[in-house]
Design a protein around this motif. Sequence first.
Motif, PDB file in Angstrom:
ATOM      1  N   TRP A  10       0.625  -1.057  -0.054  1.00  0.00           N
ATOM      2  CA  TRP A  10       0.286   0.314   0.055  1.00  0.00           C
ATOM      3  C   TRP A  10       0.973   1.535   0.098  1.00  0.00           C
ATOM      4  O   TRP A  10       0.507   2.155  -0.660  1.00  0.00           O
ATOM      5  CB  TRP A  10      -0.883   0.050   1.283  1.00  0.00           C
ATOM      6  CG  TRP A  10      -2.019   1.409   1.488  1.00  0.00           C
ATOM      7  CD1 TRP A  10      -1.193   2.536   1.952  1.00  0.00           C
ATOM      8  CD2 TRP A  10      -2.726   1.524   0.846  1.00  0.00           C
ATOM      9  NE1 TRP A  10      -2.385   3.087   1.814  1.00  0.00           N
ATOM     10  CE2 TRP A  10      -3.401   2.458   0.934  1.00  0.00           C
ATOM     11  CE3 TRP A  10      -3.343   1.488  -0.427  1.00  0.00           C
ATOM     12  CZ2 TRP A  10      -3.935   3.571   0.609  1.00  0.00           C
ATOM     13  CZ3 TRP A  10      -4.129   2.159  -1.975  1.00  0.00           C
ATOM     14  CH2 TRP A  10      -4.085   3.342  -1.185  1.00  0.00           C
ATOM     15  N   THR A  13       2.046   2.146  -3.349  1.00  0.00           N
ATOM     16  CA  THR A  13       1.341   2.033  -4.510  1.00  0.00           C
ATOM     17  C   THR A  13      -0.302   2.741  -4.454  1.00  0.00           C
ATOM     18  O   THR A  13      -0.872   3.181  -4.573  1.00  0.00           O
ATOM     19  CB  THR A  13      -0.428   0.733  -4.764  1.00  0.00           C
ATOM     20  OG1 THR A  13      -0.787   0.057  -3.850  1.00  0.00           O
ATOM     21  CG2 THR A  13       0.695  -0.305  -5.152  1.00  0.00           C
ATOM     22  N   ARG A  14      -0.300   3.701  -3.061  1.00  0.00           N
ATOM     23  CA  ARG A  14      -1.277   4.209  -2.629  1.00  0.00           C
ATOM     24  C   ARG A  14      -1.363   5.508  -3.816  1.00  0.00           C
ATOM     25  O   ARG A  14      -2.525   5.763  -4.050  1.00  0.00           O
ATOM     26  CB  ARG A  14      -0.844   4.729  -1.113  1.00  0.00           C
ATOM     27  CG  ARG A  14       0.225   5.704  -0.526  1.00  0.00           C
ATOM     28  CD  ARG A  14       0.290   5.778   1.121  1.00  0.00           C
ATOM     29  NE  ARG A  14       1.207   6.687   1.453  1.00  0.00           N
ATOM     30  CZ  ARG A  14       2.201   6.534   1.156  1.00  0.00           C
ATOM     31  NH1 ARG A  14       3.036   5.637   1.163  1.00  0.00           N
ATOM     32  NH2 ARG A  14       3.414   7.281   1.623  1.00  0.00           N
ATOM     33  N   TYR A  17      -2.747   4.759  -7.436  1.00  0.00           N
ATOM     34  CA  TYR A  17      -3.775   4.038  -6.780  1.00  0.00           C
ATOM     35  C   TYR A  17      -5.295   5.554  -6.995  1.00  0.00           C
ATOM     36  O   TYR A  17      -5.388   5.176  -7.174  1.00  0.00           O
ATOM     37  CB  TYR A  17      -4.029   3.083  -6.452  1.00  0.00           C
ATOM     38  CG  TYR A  17      -5.581   2.792  -5.560  1.00  0.00           C
ATOM     39  CD1 TYR A  17      -5.257   1.517  -6.726  1.00  0.00           C
ATOM     40  CD2 TYR A  17      -6.352   2.393  -4.429  1.00  0.00           C
ATOM     41  CE1 TYR A  17      -7.416   1.265  -6.671  1.00  0.00           C
ATOM     42  CE2 TYR A  17      -7.617   2.168  -4.166  1.00  0.00           C
ATOM     43  CZ  TYR A  17      -7.482   1.692  -5.725  1.00  0.00           C
ATOM     44  OH  TYR A  17      -9.094   0.425  -5.601  1.00  0.00           O
ATOM     45  N   THR A  69      -4.898   1.628 -16.446  1.00  0.00           N
ATOM     46  CA  THR A  69      -4.446   1.211 -15.113  1.00  0.00           C
ATOM     47  C   THR A  69      -3.916  -0.135 -14.514  1.00  0.00           C
ATOM     48  O   THR A  69      -2.728   0.015 -13.486  1.00  0.00           O
ATOM     49  CB  THR A  69      -6.234   1.288 -14.681  1.00  0.00           C
ATOM     50  OG1 THR A  69      -7.281   2.624 -14.984  1.00  0.00           O
ATOM     51  CG2 THR A  69      -6.281   1.176 -12.917  1.00  0.00           C
ATOM     52  N   LEU A  73      -0.415   0.186 -12.776  1.00  0.00           N
ATOM     53  CA  LEU A  73      -0.299  -0.592 -11.549  1.00  0.00           C
ATOM     54  C   LEU A  73       0.588  -1.723 -11.164  1.00  0.00           C
ATOM     55  O   LEU A  73       1.637  -1.473 -10.007  1.00  0.00           O
ATOM     56  CB  LEU A  73      -1.966  -1.312 -11.129  1.00  0.00           C
ATOM     57  CG  LEU A  73      -1.502  -1.299  -9.193  1.00  0.00           C
ATOM     58  CD1 LEU A  73      -0.952  -0.015  -8.088  1.00  0.00           C
ATOM     59  CD2 LEU A  73      -3.245  -2.418  -8.855  1.00  0.00           C
ATOM     60  N   GLN A  77       4.154  -0.964  -9.103  1.00  0.00           N
ATOM     61  CA  GLN A  77       4.794  -1.638  -7.645  1.00  0.00           C
ATOM     62  C   GLN A  77       5.357  -2.959  -7.708  1.00  0.00           C
ATOM     63  O   GLN A  77       6.426  -3.057  -6.939  1.00  0.00           O
ATOM     64  CB  GLN A  77       3.221  -2.769  -7.485  1.00  0.00           C
ATOM     65  CG  GLN A  77       2.422  -3.396  -6.016  1.00  0.00           C
ATOM     66  CD  GLN A  77       1.724  -4.618  -6.327  1.00  0.00           C
ATOM     67  OE1 GLN A  77       1.214  -4.295  -7.300  1.00  0.00           O
ATOM     68  NE2 GLN A  77       1.978  -5.369  -5.531  1.00  0.00           N
ATOM     69  N   GLY A 108      -3.399  -6.373  -5.337  1.00  0.00           N
ATOM     70  CA  GLY A 108      -2.906  -5.344  -6.770  1.00  0.00           C
ATOM     71  C   GLY A 108      -4.026  -5.813  -7.287  1.00  0.00           C
ATOM     72  O   GLY A 108      -5.217  -4.769  -7.455  1.00  0.00           O
ATOM     73  N   LEU A 111      -7.358  -4.211  -5.143  1.00  0.00           N
ATOM     74  CA  LEU A 111      -7.149  -2.752  -5.487  1.00  0.00           C
ATOM     75  C   LEU A 111      -7.541  -2.264  -6.615  1.00  0.00           C
ATOM     76  O   LEU A 111      -8.716  -1.791  -6.980  1.00  0.00           O
ATOM     77  CB  LEU A 111      -5.699  -1.785  -5.421  1.00  0.00           C
ATOM     78  CG  LEU A 111      -4.571  -1.994  -4.608  1.00  0.00           C
ATOM     79  CD1 LEU A 111      -3.939  -1.321  -4.791  1.00  0.00           C
ATOM     80  CD2 LEU A 111      -5.944  -1.439  -3.372  1.00  0.00           C
ATOM     81  N   TYR A 154      -2.509  -6.462 -15.380  1.00  0.00           N
ATOM     82  CA  TYR A 154      -2.216  -5.915 -14.548  1.00  0.00           C
ATOM     83  C   TYR A 154      -1.351  -7.226 -14.220  1.00  0.00           C
ATOM     84  O   TYR A 154       0.076  -7.357 -13.723  1.00  0.00           O
ATOM     85  CB  TYR A 154      -2.646  -5.795 -13.078  1.00  0.00           C
ATOM     86  CG  TYR A 154      -2.115  -5.968 -11.786  1.00  0.00           C
ATOM     87  CD1 TYR A 154      -1.099  -4.995 -11.586  1.00  0.00           C
ATOM     88  CD2 TYR A 154      -2.505  -7.234 -11.323  1.00  0.00           C
ATOM     89  CE1 TYR A 154      -0.975  -5.117 -10.297  1.00  0.00           C
ATOM     90  CE2 TYR A 154      -1.357  -7.647 -10.024  1.00  0.00           C
ATOM     91  CZ  TYR A 154      -1.293  -6.753  -9.582  1.00  0.00           C
ATOM     92  OH  TYR A 154      -0.294  -6.849  -8.256  1.00  0.00           O
TER      93      TYR A 154
END
Length: 223
Positions: A10, A13-14, A17, A69, A73, A77, A108, A111, A154
């Motif tokens: 987190w 990636t926060r 995201y 997206t 991500l 990450q 992931g 999320l 992803y």
Amino acid sequence: MEKALCYKEWIKTRYYYLLAILVSWGMTGYCILKINRAISLNGAPHLWEVMLSKDVVFIDLLTYMPVLTGILLAWVQFVPEMQQNRLKLTLHLPMSQYKTISIMLSFGIVLLLAGFASDILLLWFYLQKVFASELTARILLTALPWFTAGFAGYLLTAWVCLEPTWKCRILNIFISAAILRIFFLSSIPESYNRFLPILIIYTMLTLSFSLLSVSRFRAGKQD
């Protein structure tokens, strides 16, 4: 230990995201505004006729948003894990390497699931007010392969990032591009309805690709 690993993910990636969520909500909101404007100018029955006669779903702006997206991500990450040699340290945690990577990938996926679900709910909440249920389902079913491609993007990007050698990494990129192309072969609404369960199964199977790359990393494969 699992909670600490999720918290680490987190922290990485926060910011991305939260930005991705705002952008996706903005794009979804823009599609809703476009539909609302068209209804105010021409009336809902005219849009129904256009949908059925011209194969239009009015949310084409979202076509590539989920896959971009998901790709970004995974990049945010996992690239730091490889560039800063964090992966070796992460894999020395007191749990199996497969469990460690599975938790990271699952984080992931959760999320993305939360973000994509919010977009679909926003669309559904608006569409079911202005369209018949069959037309609402037509729009959302057309969009489902796009969101499935987000998960595939992803997992495939994670596979590329975790691969320890550039030779195989380049090969993985070409394979990933070919797989993702499958999700966008047809622009006809609901053309993937029968094929969608197979796409979902194959997307789930791509999770194992990253486990293979991690095994190669642990085996000492490198350029």
